[in-house]
Design a protein around this motif. Structure first.
Motif, PDB file in Angstrom:
ATOM      1  N   ALA A 230     -48.671  20.997  53.844  1.00 24.68           N
ATOM      2  CA  ALA A 230     -48.336  19.523  53.517  1.00 24.68           C
ATOM      3  C   ALA A 230     -47.393  19.343  52.218  1.00 24.68           C
ATOM      4  O   ALA A 230     -46.648  18.867  51.989  1.00 24.68           O
ATOM      5  CB  ALA A 230     -49.346  18.691  53.541  1.00 24.68           C
ATOM      6  N   VAL A 231     -47.809  20.246  51.214  1.00 26.67           N
ATOM      7  CA  VAL A 231     -47.198  20.159  49.866  1.00 26.67           C
ATOM      8  C   VAL A 231     -45.652  21.006  49.770  1.00 26.67           C
ATOM      9  O   VAL A 231     -44.814  20.431  49.265  1.00 26.67           O
ATOM     10  CB  VAL A 231     -48.130  20.612  48.829  1.00 26.67           C
ATOM     11  N   HIS A 232     -45.904  22.087  50.498  1.00 29.81           N
ATOM     12  CA  HIS A 232     -44.645  22.885  50.221  1.00 29.81           C
ATOM     13  C   HIS A 232     -43.643  23.073  51.265  1.00 29.81           C
ATOM     14  O   HIS A 232     -42.517  23.506  51.081  1.00 29.81           O
ATOM     15  CB  HIS A 232     -45.018  24.218  49.824  1.00 29.81           C
ATOM     16  N   LEU A 233     -44.210  22.723  52.616  1.00 30.90           N
ATOM     17  CA  LEU A 233     -43.234  22.995  53.777  1.00 30.90           C
ATOM     18  C   LEU A 233     -41.907  22.219  53.665  1.00 30.90           C
ATOM     19  O   LEU A 233     -40.661  22.649  53.854  1.00 30.90           O
ATOM     20  CB  LEU A 233     -43.932  22.228  55.029  1.00 30.90           C
ATOM     21  N   PRO A 234     -41.924  20.917  53.030  1.00 29.61           N
ATOM     22  CA  PRO A 234     -40.597  20.112  52.943  1.00 29.61           C
ATOM     23  C   PRO A 234     -39.417  20.917  51.772  1.00 29.61           C
ATOM     24  O   PRO A 234     -38.291  21.298  52.261  1.00 29.61           O
ATOM     25  CB  PRO A 234     -41.040  18.685  52.259  1.00 29.61           C
ATOM     26  N   ALA A 235     -40.161  21.558  50.746  1.00 30.44           N
ATOM     27  CA  ALA A 235     -39.143  22.272  49.923  1.00 30.44           C
ATOM     28  C   ALA A 235     -38.966  23.332  50.561  1.00 30.44           C
ATOM     29  O   ALA A 235     -37.743  23.944  50.379  1.00 30.44           O
ATOM     30  CB  ALA A 235     -40.068  22.624  48.621  1.00 30.44           C
ATOM     31  N   TYR A 236     -39.728  24.155  51.155  1.00 29.71           N
ATOM     32  CA  TYR A 236     -39.507  25.517  51.969  1.00 29.71           C
ATOM     33  C   TYR A 236     -38.380  25.535  52.855  1.00 29.71           C
ATOM     34  O   TYR A 236     -37.568  26.063  52.940  1.00 29.71           O
ATOM     35  CB  TYR A 236     -40.794  26.006  52.718  1.00 29.71           C
ATOM     36  N   ILE A 237     -38.176  24.057  53.544  1.00 28.59           N
ATOM     37  CA  ILE A 237     -37.481  23.870  54.676  1.00 28.59           C
ATOM     38  C   ILE A 237     -35.964  23.802  53.899  1.00 28.59           C
ATOM     39  O   ILE A 237     -34.807  24.360  54.429  1.00 28.59           O
ATOM     40  CB  ILE A 237     -37.579  22.696  55.324  1.00 28.59           C
ATOM     41  N   MET A 240     -34.639  27.277  53.041  1.00 27.32           N
ATOM     42  CA  MET A 240     -34.002  27.769  53.932  1.00 27.32           C
ATOM     43  C   MET A 240     -32.634  27.273  54.558  1.00 27.32           C
ATOM     44  O   MET A 240     -32.309  27.629  55.730  1.00 27.32           O
ATOM     45  CB  MET A 240     -34.946  27.883  55.153  1.00 27.32           C
ATOM     46  N   ASN A 241     -32.326  26.556  53.641  1.00 26.57           N
ATOM     47  CA  ASN A 241     -30.877  25.775  54.009  1.00 26.57           C
ATOM     48  C   ASN A 241     -30.892  24.905  55.326  1.00 26.57           C
ATOM     49  O   ASN A 241     -29.893  24.929  55.982  1.00 26.57           O
ATOM     50  CB  ASN A 241     -29.461  26.832  54.111  1.00 26.57           C
ATOM     51  N   ALA A 291     -45.781  34.414  63.455  1.00 28.77           N
ATOM     52  CA  ALA A 291     -44.514  33.938  64.434  1.00 28.77           C
ATOM     53  C   ALA A 291     -43.490  33.199  63.559  1.00 28.77           C
ATOM     54  O   ALA A 291     -42.403  33.423  63.487  1.00 28.77           O
ATOM     55  CB  ALA A 291     -44.546  33.261  65.702  1.00 28.77           C
ATOM     56  N   PHE A 292     -43.984  31.931  62.719  1.00 29.95           N
ATOM     57  CA  PHE A 292     -43.132  31.449  61.885  1.00 29.95           C
ATOM     58  C   PHE A 292     -42.360  32.267  60.759  1.00 29.95           C
ATOM     59  O   PHE A 292     -41.142  32.039  60.248  1.00 29.95           O
ATOM     60  CB  PHE A 292     -43.820  30.349  61.131  1.00 29.95           C
ATOM     61  N   ILE A 293     -43.195  33.214  60.234  1.00 31.60           N
ATOM     62  CA  ILE A 293     -42.750  34.041  59.139  1.00 31.60           C
ATOM     63  C   ILE A 293     -41.581  35.014  59.857  1.00 31.60           C
ATOM     64  O   ILE A 293     -40.564  35.187  59.087  1.00 31.60           O
ATOM     65  CB  ILE A 293     -43.860  35.100  58.595  1.00 31.60           C
ATOM     66  N   LEU A 294     -41.712  35.457  60.956  1.00 34.44           N
ATOM     67  CA  LEU A 294     -40.744  36.473  61.476  1.00 34.44           C
ATOM     68  C   LEU A 294     -39.761  36.095  62.228  1.00 34.44           C
ATOM     69  O   LEU A 294     -38.536  36.592  62.338  1.00 34.44           O
ATOM     70  CB  LEU A 294     -41.871  37.411  62.450  1.00 34.44           C
ATOM     71  N   ILE A 295     -39.839  34.910  62.893  1.00 32.58           N
ATOM     72  CA  ILE A 295     -38.797  34.400  63.562  1.00 32.58           C
ATOM     73  C   ILE A 295     -37.522  33.625  62.652  1.00 32.58           C
ATOM     74  O   ILE A 295     -38.337  32.633  61.744  1.00 32.58           O
ATOM     75  CB  ILE A 295     -39.085  33.391  64.887  1.00 32.58           C
ATOM     76  N   PRO A 296     -36.327  33.832  62.779  1.00 36.37           N
ATOM     77  CA  PRO A 296     -35.496  32.969  62.036  1.00 36.37           C
ATOM     78  C   PRO A 296     -35.767  31.468  61.965  1.00 36.37           C
ATOM     79  O   PRO A 296     -35.794  31.011  63.054  1.00 36.37           O
ATOM     80  CB  PRO A 296     -34.207  33.415  62.393  1.00 36.37           C
ATOM     81  N   ILE A 297     -35.594  30.767  60.741  1.00 33.98           N
ATOM     82  CA  ILE A 297     -35.755  29.480  60.686  1.00 33.98           C
ATOM     83  C   ILE A 297     -34.433  28.577  61.203  1.00 33.98           C
ATOM     84  O   ILE A 297     -33.331  29.060  60.818  1.00 33.98           O
ATOM     85  CB  ILE A 297     -35.978  28.907  59.252  1.00 33.98           C
ATOM     86  N   SER A 298     -34.839  27.621  61.914  1.00 30.72           N
ATOM     87  CA  SER A 298     -33.832  26.858  62.329  1.00 30.72           C
ATOM     88  C   SER A 298     -34.427  25.270  62.858  1.00 30.72           C
ATOM     89  O   SER A 298     -35.613  25.296  62.701  1.00 30.72           O
ATOM     90  CB  SER A 298     -33.045  27.074  63.617  1.00 30.72           C
ATOM     91  N   PRO A 299     -33.614  24.346  62.755  1.00 26.27           N
ATOM     92  CA  PRO A 299     -34.305  23.288  63.114  1.00 26.27           C
ATOM     93  C   PRO A 299     -35.162  23.160  64.338  1.00 26.27           C
ATOM     94  O   PRO A 299     -36.397  22.502  64.458  1.00 26.27           O
ATOM     95  CB  PRO A 299     -33.232  22.001  63.525  1.00 26.27           C
ATOM     96  N   VAL A 300     -34.867  23.969  65.312  1.00 17.85           N
ATOM     97  CA  VAL A 300     -35.770  24.033  66.715  1.00 17.85           C
ATOM     98  C   VAL A 300     -37.069  24.603  66.417  1.00 17.85           C
ATOM     99  O   VAL A 300     -38.061  24.311  66.736  1.00 17.85           O
ATOM    100  CB  VAL A 300     -34.781  24.711  67.653  1.00 17.85           C
ATOM    101  N   THR A 301     -36.950  25.775  65.653  1.00 18.78           N
ATOM    102  CA  THR A 301     -38.287  26.647  65.336  1.00 18.78           C
ATOM    103  C   THR A 301     -38.951  25.785  64.576  1.00 18.78           C
ATOM    104  O   THR A 301     -40.257  25.786  64.487  1.00 18.78           O
ATOM    105  CB  THR A 301     -37.748  28.154  64.802  1.00 18.78           C
ATOM    106  N   ILE A 302     -38.591  24.916  63.400  1.00 18.09           N
ATOM    107  CA  ILE A 302     -39.361  24.078  62.738  1.00 18.09           C
ATOM    108  C   ILE A 302     -40.153  22.983  63.569  1.00 18.09           C
ATOM    109  O   ILE A 302     -41.273  22.829  63.342  1.00 18.09           O
ATOM    110  CB  ILE A 302     -38.485  23.550  61.582  1.00 18.09           C
ATOM    111  N   LEU A 303     -39.425  22.422  64.352  1.00 18.35           N
ATOM    112  CA  LEU A 303     -39.964  21.639  65.347  1.00 18.35           C
ATOM    113  C   LEU A 303     -41.008  22.136  66.193  1.00 18.35           C
ATOM    114  O   LEU A 303     -41.999  21.602  66.671  1.00 18.35           O
ATOM    115  CB  LEU A 303     -39.060  20.635  66.184  1.00 18.35           C
ATOM    116  N   VAL A 304     -40.840  23.303  66.833  1.00 18.37           N
ATOM    117  CA  VAL A 304     -41.845  23.962  67.515  1.00 18.37           C
ATOM    118  C   VAL A 304     -42.988  24.263  66.729  1.00 18.37           C
ATOM    119  O   VAL A 304     -44.177  24.136  67.014  1.00 18.37           O
ATOM    120  CB  VAL A 304     -41.289  25.298  68.251  1.00 18.37           C
ATOM    121  N   PHE A 305     -42.815  24.856  65.723  1.00 17.95           N
ATOM    122  CA  PHE A 305     -43.967  25.355  64.738  1.00 17.95           C
ATOM    123  C   PHE A 305     -44.960  24.018  64.410  1.00 17.95           C
ATOM    124  O   PHE A 305     -45.954  24.101  64.299  1.00 17.95           O
ATOM    125  CB  PHE A 305     -43.199  25.701  63.125  1.00 17.95           C
TER     126      PHE A 305
END
Length: 400
Positions: A230-237, A240-241, A291-305
């Motif tokens: 909750a605290v760090h996911l927005p900054a992490y995103i 990840m550009n 799975a979230f660590i190993l799969i490349p970050i994208s808008p789609v993977t963020i929403l699925v996660f």
């Protein structure tokens, strides 16, 4: 308490959870704008939220005991005023110390009387055993609905008015829980349900029960997980550009899907073993983080996660609080859940603070993600040996 329609109690309690948990869920959105304005590293804001969580946890058993003795409504009223005042004063902060006193100390104390603990105890005492798990699931779902509604609202407030005015507007929203508090009443002495003869006896019984401690340490992991995210996911995103609005969208999606998750866990908890359901939830969280660590970050993977995590998010609350009621009876479950919740908040403190510290030290959250994986596996194992039963003599007394 029993004369008051249970539906009104559950709805009023759900509204309070919606506002309290919903406003809290938006705090992660303020990390970047507040830190940037004052030139702080992320550790400063993270420490404020870490203090909030540990104060919440330390205060929760006392707020719960006060509610058990003097009534839930009074506790909710005072705590709601403290919560709103903390938000108003946080909006005027100009130093790290002021941030820690307002976002940390005041809001933490306000949450102890308005978060799940007091509401869950009041609902748990009033609702018959066969419907209790589902009622607790509804309260949990309301908190998640608050996250779904108030995170994008908080983002809109920040975008249109700046972070300071956004906090004032959130404070106004929190004040709406004050009238709802009038409908969440009752204390332990009003209850004819099963439980220890006195509050002190209930605490002694729980302290000597190994399963209670396993529940305590298992809930620690839940606190670490949800607060770090909750605290760090927005900054992490952003790191990840990915566009920053996806941080708010992700937390909102978590809240939306957890409406389903909380209702489902409440329903399943009334039919199947709560401890095995909890173990499964934690193992699934660990797998999801991998799975979230190993799969490349994208808008789609963020929403699925976010969607999958939402199903597993606060689904632990009706199951954990339900286990407390099963093990010790609902009479003093407000206080006994309050102590278990302290374990949750120790984890929350570490999840918030270690996330900020790790980023400032290493420029990355990777180590904390892998810690979350390990802790999920440990928690899944801890719940397995819990004994899911009430002592025989009180179970017989309750039935007779």
């Amino acid at each position: 308490m029993q004369s008051r329609p249970i539906l009104i109690l559950v709805l009023a309690g759900g509204l309070i959870s919606l506002l309290a948990i919903g406003a809290r869920a938006a705090f992660g959105l303020f990390l970047e704008p507040v830190s940037s304005e004052f030139g702080w590293g992320r550790e400063v804001f993270a420490l404020a939220l870490a203090i909030q969580n540990i104060v919440w946890g330390l205060s929760q058993p006392f707020a719960s005991a006060i509610a058990d003795k003097y009534g839930s409504g009074r506790t909710l009223l005072v705590s709601g005023l403290v919560y709103a005042s903390g938000l108003f004063l946080m909006s005027q902060t100009g130093s790290a110390t002021e941030l820690h006193l307002t976002a940390g100390l005041m809001i933490g104390m306000g949450l102890s009387g308005t978060g799940f603990g007091v509401v869950i105890g009041s609902v748990g005492r009033a609702v018959p055993e066969e419907k209790r798990s589902m009622a607790l699931g509804i309260v949990g779902a309301a908190g998640s609905l608050g996250q779904f509604l108030m995170v994008p609202l908080g983002q809109a407030f920040i975008g249109n008015y700046g972070w300071s005015m956004a906090l004032i507007l959130l404070g106004v929203c929190v004040l709406l829980m004050i009238p709802a508090a009038a409908f969440v009443t009752g204390k332990a002495s009003d209850s004819a349900t099963a439980g220890a003869a006195s509050l002190s006896a209930a605490i002694r019984e729980a302290a000597g029960n190994g399963s209670y401690w396993l529940l305590f340490f298992g809930f620690f992991v839940c606190g670490f997980h949800v607060t770090f995210v909750a605290v760090h996911l927005p900054a992490y995103i952003v790191d990840m550009n990915v566009a920053p609005e996806y941080g708010a969208i992700a937390l909102s999606v978590v809240g939306l899907f957890n409406v389903v998750g909380s209702l489902a866990s409440g329903y399943l908890g009334g039919k199947y073993s709560k401890k095995y359901l909890l173990s499964t939830l934690y193992f699934l969280r660990a797998a999801l983080f991998v799975a979230f660590i190993l799969i490349p970050i994208s808008p789609v993977t963020i929403l699925v996660f976010a969607g999958v995590l939402g199903l597993l998010w606060l689904s632990t609350v009706p199951l954990t609080s339900g286990l407390v009621a099963v093990m010790f009876g609902p009479k003093y479950m407000t206080t006994l859940f309050g102590f278990v919740f302290f374990g949750h908040q120790i984890g929350a403190f570490l999840g918030a603070y270690i996330g900020g510290l790790a980023f400032d030290l290493y420029g990355s959250y990777d180590i904390v993600w892998w810690m979350s994986v390990a802790l999920g596996i440990i928690s899944g194992l801890l719940h397995w040996p819990i004994r899911e039963n009430m002592p025989v003599q009180r179970a017989q007394a309750a039935g007779g």
